[in-house]
Design a protein around this motif. Structure first.
Motif, short mmCIF file in Angstrom:
data_model
loop_
_atom_site.label_atom_id
_atom_site.label_comp_id
_atom_site.label_asym_id
_atom_site.label_seq_id
_atom_site.Cartn_x
_atom_site.Cartn_y
_atom_site.Cartn_z
N ALA A 72 0.84 -1.20 0.00
CA ALA A 72 0.00 0.00 0.00
C ALA A 72 0.88 1.25 0.00
O ALA A 72 0.58 2.22 -0.70
CB ALA A 72 -0.93 0.00 1.20
N ARG A 121 3.86 1.51 -1.20
CA ARG A 121 4.46 1.64 -2.53
C ARG A 121 3.46 2.26 -3.49
O ARG A 121 3.78 3.15 -4.27
CB ARG A 121 4.89 0.26 -3.02
CG ARG A 121 5.74 0.28 -4.27
CD ARG A 121 6.25 -1.11 -4.59
NE ARG A 121 5.27 -1.92 -5.30
CZ ARG A 121 5.26 -2.05 -6.64
NH1 ARG A 121 6.18 -1.47 -7.37
NH2 ARG A 121 4.36 -2.80 -7.21
N ARG A 122 2.21 1.80 -3.41
CA ARG A 122 1.21 2.32 -4.34
C ARG A 122 0.87 3.77 -4.06
O ARG A 122 0.36 4.46 -4.91
CB ARG A 122 -0.05 1.47 -4.28
CG ARG A 122 0.18 0.07 -4.77
CD ARG A 122 -1.11 -0.61 -5.08
NE ARG A 122 -0.89 -2.03 -5.32
CZ ARG A 122 -1.86 -2.93 -5.35
NH1 ARG A 122 -3.11 -2.55 -5.15
NH2 ARG A 122 -1.60 -4.19 -5.58
N GLY A 164 3.01 5.86 -3.69
CA GLY A 164 4.10 6.65 -4.25
C GLY A 164 5.28 6.84 -3.32
O GLY A 164 6.19 7.60 -3.61
N LYS A 191 -3.60 -2.19 -12.88
CA LYS A 191 -2.34 -2.21 -12.13
C LYS A 191 -1.17 -1.89 -13.05
O LYS A 191 -0.20 -1.28 -12.63
CB LYS A 191 -2.15 -3.57 -11.47
CG LYS A 191 -3.03 -3.73 -10.24
CD LYS A 191 -2.74 -5.03 -9.54
CE LYS A 191 -3.77 -5.31 -8.46
NZ LYS A 191 -3.85 -6.73 -8.16
N GLY A 242 1.45 1.40 -12.69
CA GLY A 242 2.85 1.13 -12.39
C GLY A 242 3.07 0.05 -11.36
O GLY A 242 4.19 -0.16 -10.91
N VAL A 243 2.00 -0.66 -10.97
CA VAL A 243 2.16 -1.72 -9.96
C VAL A 243 2.79 -2.96 -10.61
O VAL A 243 3.72 -3.55 -10.07
CB VAL A 243 0.81 -2.07 -9.33
CG1 VAL A 243 0.94 -3.27 -8.42
CG2 VAL A 243 0.28 -0.88 -8.56
N ASP A 276 7.49 2.01 -11.34
CA ASP A 276 6.84 1.83 -10.04
C ASP A 276 5.68 2.82 -9.91
O ASP A 276 5.53 3.73 -10.73
CB ASP A 276 7.85 1.98 -8.89
CG ASP A 276 8.50 3.34 -8.86
OD1 ASP A 276 7.95 4.27 -9.46
OD2 ASP A 276 9.54 3.46 -8.21
N PRO A 277 4.84 2.63 -8.89
CA PRO A 277 3.63 3.46 -8.80
C PRO A 277 3.93 4.94 -8.71
O PRO A 277 3.13 5.75 -9.17
CB PRO A 277 2.95 2.95 -7.53
CG PRO A 277 3.43 1.56 -7.37
CD PRO A 277 4.84 1.57 -7.86
N SER A 278 5.07 5.29 -8.11
CA SER A 278 5.31 6.73 -7.98
C SER A 278 5.52 7.37 -9.35
O SER A 278 5.18 8.55 -9.54
CB SER A 278 6.48 7.00 -7.04
OG SER A 278 7.68 6.59 -7.61
N LEU A 294 2.10 8.16 -10.56
CA LEU A 294 1.55 9.30 -9.83
C LEU A 294 2.16 10.60 -10.33
O LEU A 294 1.45 11.61 -10.46
CB LEU A 294 1.82 9.14 -8.33
CG LEU A 294 0.98 8.06 -7.63
CD1 LEU A 294 1.48 7.82 -6.23
CD2 LEU A 294 -0.48 8.51 -7.58
N PHE A 313 -7.64 1.36 -6.19
CA PHE A 313 -7.47 -0.06 -6.45
C PHE A 313 -8.64 -0.85 -5.90
O PHE A 313 -9.28 -0.45 -4.93
CB PHE A 313 -6.17 -0.56 -5.83
CG PHE A 313 -4.95 0.03 -6.46
CD1 PHE A 313 -4.44 -0.50 -7.63
CD2 PHE A 313 -4.31 1.11 -5.89
CE1 PHE A 313 -3.33 0.06 -8.23
CE2 PHE A 313 -3.20 1.68 -6.48
CZ PHE A 313 -2.71 1.14 -7.65
N GLN A 314 -8.86 -2.01 -6.53
CA GLN A 314 -9.96 -2.86 -6.07
C GLN A 314 -9.73 -3.32 -4.64
O GLN A 314 -10.65 -3.35 -3.83
CB GLN A 314 -10.08 -4.07 -7.00
CG GLN A 314 -11.29 -4.94 -6.70
CD GLN A 314 -11.45 -6.04 -7.74
OE1 GLN A 314 -10.52 -6.35 -8.47
NE2 GLN A 314 -12.62 -6.62 -7.80
N ASP A 315 -8.46 -3.66 -4.33
CA ASP A 315 -8.17 -4.08 -2.95
C ASP A 315 -7.86 -2.88 -2.06
O ASP A 315 -7.35 -3.05 -0.96
CB ASP A 315 -7.05 -5.10 -2.94
CG ASP A 315 -5.79 -4.57 -3.59
OD1 ASP A 315 -5.76 -3.39 -3.97
OD2 ASP A 315 -4.82 -5.33 -3.74
N ALA A 333 -5.76 -0.96 -1.03
CA ALA A 333 -4.37 -0.62 -0.70
C ALA A 333 -4.31 0.50 0.34
O ALA A 333 -3.69 1.53 0.12
CB ALA A 333 -3.59 -0.23 -1.96
#
Ligand SMILES: Nc1ncnc2c1ncn2[C@@H]1O[C@H](COP(=O)(O)OP(=O)(O)OP(=O)(O)O)[C@@H](O)[C@H]1O
Ligand SMILES: Nc1ncnc2c1ncn2[C@@H]1O[C@H](COP(=O)(O)OP(=O)(O)OP(=O)(O)O)[C@@H](O)[C@H]1O
Ligand SMILES: [Mg+2]
Ligand SMILES: [Mg+2]
Lengths: 328, 273, 419, 273, 419
Positions: free
Chosen positions: C296, C298-299, C301, D59, D63-64, D83-85, D88, D96-98, D100
């Protein structure tokens, strides 16, 4: 003025052998009781941790100790303890291990370096008597913990004896934490490596010696080459009786501890204890430990009432005892 | 306890009856004085706003939480459920909103968790075949039942959780938003399943935010609002009625949005010709 | 995105008080009754550990009144500081859910470095300390590299480090075995003698209260201004007064003996700084997030790798600093520095203080509290004449008792649904 | 990279364009050769069966995950998102569905995670007020924003996750089943929000299993089936059409259920009078 | 509930092969290419650790060929068995996400108990061992009680236990300090000398292959019968043949020296039994579930408390057994037994072998593999003449290298999306 109600502390370094609680402290306490029935004795053991020893040292001063018998975990670090105590008028008696960089008020000891030399000398003489050819092999040297200052002294003593004995050192090992299983594992490795070249083992205490013996036994080596020890534990004495171990060192700890008690009481009452010599600028009294082998076991151990025949000669050792004339 | 749960359920019997259930979490009163009845062969829908306390109620019935006060009667006898296994023994099977799967176990292991066939020598083949049957019944599209649940999609997980609850022979099934993550086909299958389960005489308590689904299967709709009972409706109640019971106001976001859309459509139709 | 903000709260109820299901209390009475509510629901922070500590202290005092003598307590403070600093580093790695088993070795190695560089090589003492800290930081960076790039579990990499760094320590101490640090030098005085002047310690003891009061009042006024509920000013003042009086009393008592050691002052200063960093900066928030749910974070950012890097580096540097302090305390750098139970004590201090081994939950104060518990047990037992076997048994038992209170409190928290 | 994401988006610009995206997880091909375009001011709905690969696609865009092959163009330039950053920074915000969320942090901390105000001296008051504003906008019913997210209900969490994504000023918003756990009022607010976001010229990619919601907001409906593109539909496409594209068959569980229900109703009406 | 089963798979495709997105291979070739697929995607089980082991062995052999001499390897097997059994217990607690720091103390205490009861008190040796195991189990039950009822973290309770049990060990060894176990007694022979007769070791080495073949064939036929895909019989036979040949070669090589120690046989037997229990019984499934998600397991009706109880009790009993074995190996029960790095080695063995510290992932084989890695390093270094400092450094470095291969493999697994 004779002391009547002082507090005296007896600070020991570790648990590596049982002697501190089984011999030194009882000897010290008994002698104190005799010399000064009103005195209070505080016993502490630092479990080989110099910081803990410092903590204990401070704590006994807080409790009003006027004389401290200190067997330092770390001889170098103990210097600061001596300075601290002396600045508050507390007497420090170095015990067992010297404190080279800050003179204590007195030093009572065996000499660890001497112990190392004695066991090695005894082994070398034994080998020479058996006419073991120095060219036919060499010795294993099992030292104590690499982080233990006392082990360093014993190691030095062993080297001073072996280095010009003619017998070469096949391999040498510092046993972490003095742990017998580690000594055993190392010895097992050397047995596969050198097999019959090993003519003897100099081990720095009975535990590591016992580990070496177990390694030989496990490898099926028979007879086990001579192995030294140190501390005269019951287990080691029994191994000597059984012929598995060659020697050990009997330190009449009670006597030395009693001497320390004597010194403490004298210092407290303002007298100057009699010194035999001066070591590291400290008036000192040194006792010579006795090497114990099958030949003198009865004389050194049974006759001096360090252990009784009943303690040693239980079932399997009874026969050996008979042979050595301990029992009949 | 065995005498309660063992006998067959007679049709229309009151299987589950709650009286005055309250639950506090620290300073928050999640439930206050809740009454609820579920009969055999009946589907009761539990609806309410987010945070209304629906899941908390289900967790109390499943033995996950203990109520702060109030009584639970199961088939006429008052029961306490100190832990989830007590509820399972009574015959209450639950699909939790957060699914409660073990991500490190594979699909088969999750479905059979706690009720493995042949405890001393797990019968993997039999479990796998049963798992496939259950999953196919639910139209699940799962690539492999030997993958860890961690690698499944949201809907696949939910299917696994539903499959779990069908394994035992429960008397009551609690479904906490069972179709939230499901696709259209899977949702239809689950609704079918609920119909079948009702026909077999089980009591069903279903939570959903989808009024259409609710009206399609429910025999009775119970509304919670801010942790309190807020009315019971028949399935033919109007959307308007239900939504205002849920949100507590006739003028709510849903009605406003509907009006705005109507207005917008009217406007665009005006502009177009 | 705020084109259509609909605040359905009236101006009279605060924005965050609109939910009818939540009980709220106001005023001094409210603060007190809220406190008792929290006690009942088990949401107590470090109170249980403090209760455990009070129990231990009372028992030891009953057994030997010397225990609470101010001179014994001053010694206790000296002893706390060294391992305490190491425990502070452990808090950092535990926060992100990792561990460092090599802090003992690193501390020993750092003390050996200071010994050789300063005493044997004649470097200025400050430079030697900086070098030791730098090497400590480098070792931490190495662990972070192994963790981030190769995914090696920190348990294994730091276990390898434990051995390798111990080897380095023995190596640089070489044949000498141990090195005396000169008495009278500033470093040794710092570790053994230096205490704060009385006036300073009294002044410092007042600082927390003042800071709490000022920030508290500012928060209250800011929150009121934006229509958020605000804690009662009365309650704030009561708490500030209680805290200040308590601290001043403690300081006054300790000043009867030598006073507050500077070394302890340094330790507490570091704890406060770390607490600020962990709770009031973005970095600290990221640490907590990474420890709680790495993916989480990481996501969101967060540069997860840099966070791990900072945690490992800080841990090793604190360990190195702890090593320097214990060298100062002992006035010697020896082969056995950092061996024995330094590792376990440092980790245990953090855990006993309430930092979770699984990441995401903990505080800098846990190092302070935990090490005081551990050292109190050690110090209390040195005042009793016990054989080693009894001492071990009692240490174990007392340790368990110290934590039972906390465990019970946490259990009640769980059963109240706030795990 | 800054030149891509910085300039203002012109209406109708192609902001996101995927070509030939594939993704394998070991032996499973979750996505094969996916093409997809999202324009500024457009709401694209992505629908498909459970496990169709929708979340995997999101995802990849966030960037996941990294795609096994294929290219992603963002505002005309090819980009990679290690990566996710990176996503962003480009201006791609994702729900996200889960979800996070960090369960150990409180609501405010979760909303502002990674973009805290005043990094060296967190401005908690400002963050809290902003959080309340965002949450009220979404009609959330959250007792306290200072509670850890672990204690929130499923819908409350989802609201928090949605609030997160609105905080930055993104160019594209990816919503993976944003209303799955939401109540009726909250769902209406989110749909309103999507309308507003579109008006402000952002690109929106929304995943949902609710065909009604999809038709209500989407400008274009993209169907995935078993990891492949399976057609693009206009929002006025019939339910029938959409469902058969999703399930891959005209005779599917949904149609069967609808028929059965019709038959049952007919039957009961026959019986009643 | 199966009133309306709709299998939309035709009879020709197996039930579990209906998904078009999954690649499947069949036959011997398929098995081999599937293997390489797995290598590429990093899904390798314990292969990486074995590769790490092979590297270590090659290096040590190059440095001193005595290392692979069969007699040295036999020594290695003896040494592995004692700590290995303890590591097996650690696997149990790690599986449920807990830890036991006191296994060293418990093993030492158990050896002391056997020493006093058997040698000093004259109990029959079997009874003494049973008593030691029972006391070990009791200690574990105590931890479980503290954990289940009071919620005390196992790190703290077992740390307290580490100290208390060490105290007990010192206490019962009392004045003697260490006790010789009689050479020539069965127990000591078991620990030092007894090896299997050659024929038996060859026979036992064939057993795994035979069992694998039989169960494999039965599974294949059962799966075929119910329309599930089944692994290829050819691939099965290839694997069985490879395994059997490998094992027989190893046994043959070791039989050149003394042969396979019975003690190692006991250890391997326990590993196999534990592996069966963990993977093929409901209990093992519950352990994994509790370690993976405690709350989910609880909701599935698993008696979570009994699972923790069983894990702690088994861990302590294995620790006690390990203590008895090491006493037998050393022919002595001493105060040093179980101190030092026994704890760390046992935990490290489990972790190196691939058991996670965070619960829910691990296998009994990890204890076997991990302890072989650790003891190989120790044994390899005893054959080189090194100073202590170098020895520590090299041990650390080699440990890291042994795990790097595994870490890399796991990383590639993560990047392939199967973490
Ligand atoms: N463990 C807990 N600790 C504290 N508060 C809790 C806990 N569990 C639930 N709550 C609170 O209780 C209230 C009801 O939660 P619950 O999960 O029952 O809602 P719900 O009706 O299921 O909502 P949704 O439709 O969003 O799933 C919420 O306000 C939530 O914050
Ligand atoms: N990390 C992973 N490892 C292995 N397989 C995965 C992984 N993630 C997803 N998959 C597989 O990829 C497929 C697509 O999953 P995805 O989550 O994208 O589905 P989805 O379309 O979002 O479904 P839903 O509607 O249920 O959310 C599934 O079959 C799933 O098993
Ligand atoms: Mg809910
Ligand atoms: Mg999805």
């Amino acid at each position: 003025a004779p002391v009547t109600d002082a507090t005296v502390a007896f600070l020991m370094p570790d648990q590596a052998s049982t002697r501190y609680e089984q011999h030194d402290y009882p000897g010290f306490a008994a002698e104190m009781k005799k010399l000064c029935p009103g005195c209070k004795v505080i016993y502490q053991n630092a479990d080989a941790d110099a910081s803990r020893q410092q903590q204990q040292f401070n704590s006994v001063i807080s409790q009003g100790a006027k004389a401290i018998v200190l067997d330092p975990v770390d001889s170098t670090a103990a210097a600061s303890l001596v300075k601290l105590a002396q600045s508050q008028g507390v007497k420090v008696i170095a015990y067992d291990r010297p404190i080279p960089t800050a003179p204590a008020d007195f030093y009572v000891s065996f000499n660890n370096e001497g112990i190392g030399k004695a066991i090695a000398d005894s082994l070398v003489e034994h080998l020479k008597a058996l006419k073991v050819d120095p060219a036919s092999g060499g010795l294993l040297q099992i030292n104590g913990s690499p982080t233990d200052a006392a082990a360093g002294l014993i190691k030095k003593g062993i080297h001073s004896s072996l280095d010009n004995s003619g017998y070469k050192i096949l391999a040498e090992f510092d046993t972490p934490e003095w742990a017998p299983p580690k000594a055993q594992q190392w010895a097992s490795g050397q047995i596969t490596r050198f097999s019959t070249q090993i003519v003897g083992v100099v081990a720095a205490n009975d535990g590591t010696g016992g580990g070496a013996i177990a390694a030989f036994k496990a490898a099926g080596v028979d007879p086990v080459p001579p192995v030294t020890g140190n501390d005269a534990t019951i287990a080691a004495l029994q191994l000597i009786i059984a012929g598995d171990q060659y020697n050990t060192i009997s330190k009449p700890s009670e006597i030395v501890a009693a001497a320390a008690a004597n010194v403490a009481v004298q210092l407290l009452s303002g007298e100057t204890p009699k010194a035999e010599m001066t070591l590291y600028d400290t008036p000192s009294q040194l006792f010579t430990p006795a090497v114990v082998t099958q030949e003198n076991l009865k004389a050194e151990i049974i006759d001096k009432k360090i252990n009784t025949a009943e303690e040693l000669c239980v079932d399997r050792y009874a026969e050996g005892c008979k042979k050595l004339g301990i029992t009949n | 306890m065995s005498d309660i749960s063992d006998g067959p359920v007679s049709a229309g019997e009151l299987v589950l009856s709650l009286r005055g259930i309250s639950k506090n979490f620290g300073a928050v009163s999640a439930l206050t004085d809740i009454d609820l009845d579920v009969h055999a062969g009946e589907v009761v829908a539990l609806v309410g706003d987010n945070g209304a306390g629906k899941s908390t109620l289900v967790k109390i019935l499943a033995g996950v939480h203990q109520p702060s006060s109030g009584t639970i009667d199961f088939r006429g006898k008052q029961v306490t459920m100190p832990d989830p296994s007590a509820a399972l023994t009574l015959g209450i099977a639950t699909v939790f909103q957060d699914l409660a799967l073990c991500e490190n176990l594979d699909v088969v292991a999750n479905i059979f968790l706690g009720k493995e066939l042949n405890p001393l020598r797990l019968d993997e083949v039999a479990m796998e075949i049963r798992a496939w049957t259950l999953l196919n019944e639910l139209s699940a599209r799962i690539p492999s039942v030997r993958e860890a649940v961690a690698s499944l999609s949201g809907g696949q997980r939910q299917t696994v959780a539903i499959a779990r609850s069908l394994l035992l022979d429960p008397k009551v099934i609690l479904l906490d938003e069972p179709t939230a993550a499901l696709g259209v086909a899977q949702t239809a299958e689950v609704l079918n399943l609920i119909d079948r389960v009702r026909e077999r005489g089980l009591g069903v308590l279903m939570i959903s935010h989808n009024m259409e689904d609710v009206r399609a299967v429910a025999d009775r709709i119970v509304v919670l609002r801010l942790g309190r009972n807020n009315g019971v409706f028949e399935p033919d109640a109007s959307n308007q009625e239900l939504v205002s019971a849920i949100t507590g106001a006739a003028n709510n976001a849903v009605s406003r949005r509907a009006e705005r859309r109507k207005a917008a459509q009217a406007q665009s139709q005006e502009q177009r010709p | 995105m705020s084109s259509e903000p609909k605040q359905d709260t009236s101006a009279s109820t605060a924005l965050d008080r609109s939910d009818v299901r939540v009980k709220h209390q106001a005023g001094v009475g409210g603060a007190i009754s809220a406190f008792f509510d929290r006690v009942r629901s088990g949401d107590l922070g470090s109170l249980p550990v403090i209760v455990g500590l009070v129990i231990i202290w009372s028992v030891f005092t009953a057994l030997n009144p010397v225990f609470v003598s101010s001179s014994n307590l001053v010694n206790l403070l000296f002893d706390c500081s060294t391992v305490g600093v190491i425990a502070l580093g452990i808090v950092c790695v535990l926060m992100v859910g990792e561990i460092d088993l090599s802090v003992g070795s690193i501390s020993g190695f750092a003390s050996a470095m200071v010994g050789t560089l300063w005493v044997n090589q004649g470097w200025p003492v400050a430079l030697a300390i900086v070098a030791a800290l730098a090497v400590g930081g480098f070792i931490g960076a190495l662990y972070a590299l192994l963790f981030n790039r190769l995914g090696m579990p920190s348990f294994v990499s730091t276990l390898a480090g434990l051995l390798a760094v111990l080897g380095l320590q023995l190596y640089i101490l070489g044949s000498t075995g141990s090195i005396n640090l000169p008495y009278g030098s500033n470093l040794v005085n710092f570790g053994q003698l230096l205490v704060m002047p009385d006036w300073l310690s009294y002044a410092l003891a007042a600082v927390p209260g003042i800071v709490m009061l000022i920030t508290g009042l500012r928060t209250v006024s800011r929150r009121r201004a934006v229509n958020l509920s605000a804690p009662s000013v009365g309650g704030l003042i009561v708490r500030v007064a209680a805290l200040t009086i308590l601290l001043e009393l403690i300081v006054g008592y300790l000043n009867q003996a030598r006073g507050i050691p500077w070394m302890f002052g340094l330790f507490v200063g570091l704890v406060v700084a770390m607490n600020y960093a962990l709770t009031r900066t973005q970095w600290g928030r990221s640490m907590t997030a990474v420890g709680g749910n790495r993916e989480a974070a990481r996501r969101a950012g967060i540069k997860v790798r840099s966070i791990y890097l900072s945690a490992f580096v800080m841990c090793s540097m604190f360990a190195a600093l702890g090593g320097v302090l214990s060298a100062a305390r002992l006035a010697s750098a020896s082969q056995q520095a950092g061996t024995g139970d330094v590792n376990l004590n440092a980790i245990a201090a953090a855990v006993i203080g309430g930092t979770s081994l699984f990441g995401g939950r903990g505080s800098a104060y846990s190092a302070l509290l935990g090490i005081i518990v551990i050292q109190s047990i050690a110090s209390g037992l040195t005042l009793l004449d016990l054989s080693s076997s009894l001492r071990y048994m009692i240490t174990g038992a007392v340790l368990a008792i110290a934590v039972i209170v906390d465990s019970l409190a946490r259990r009640s928290r769980v059963s109240h649904g706030r795990a």
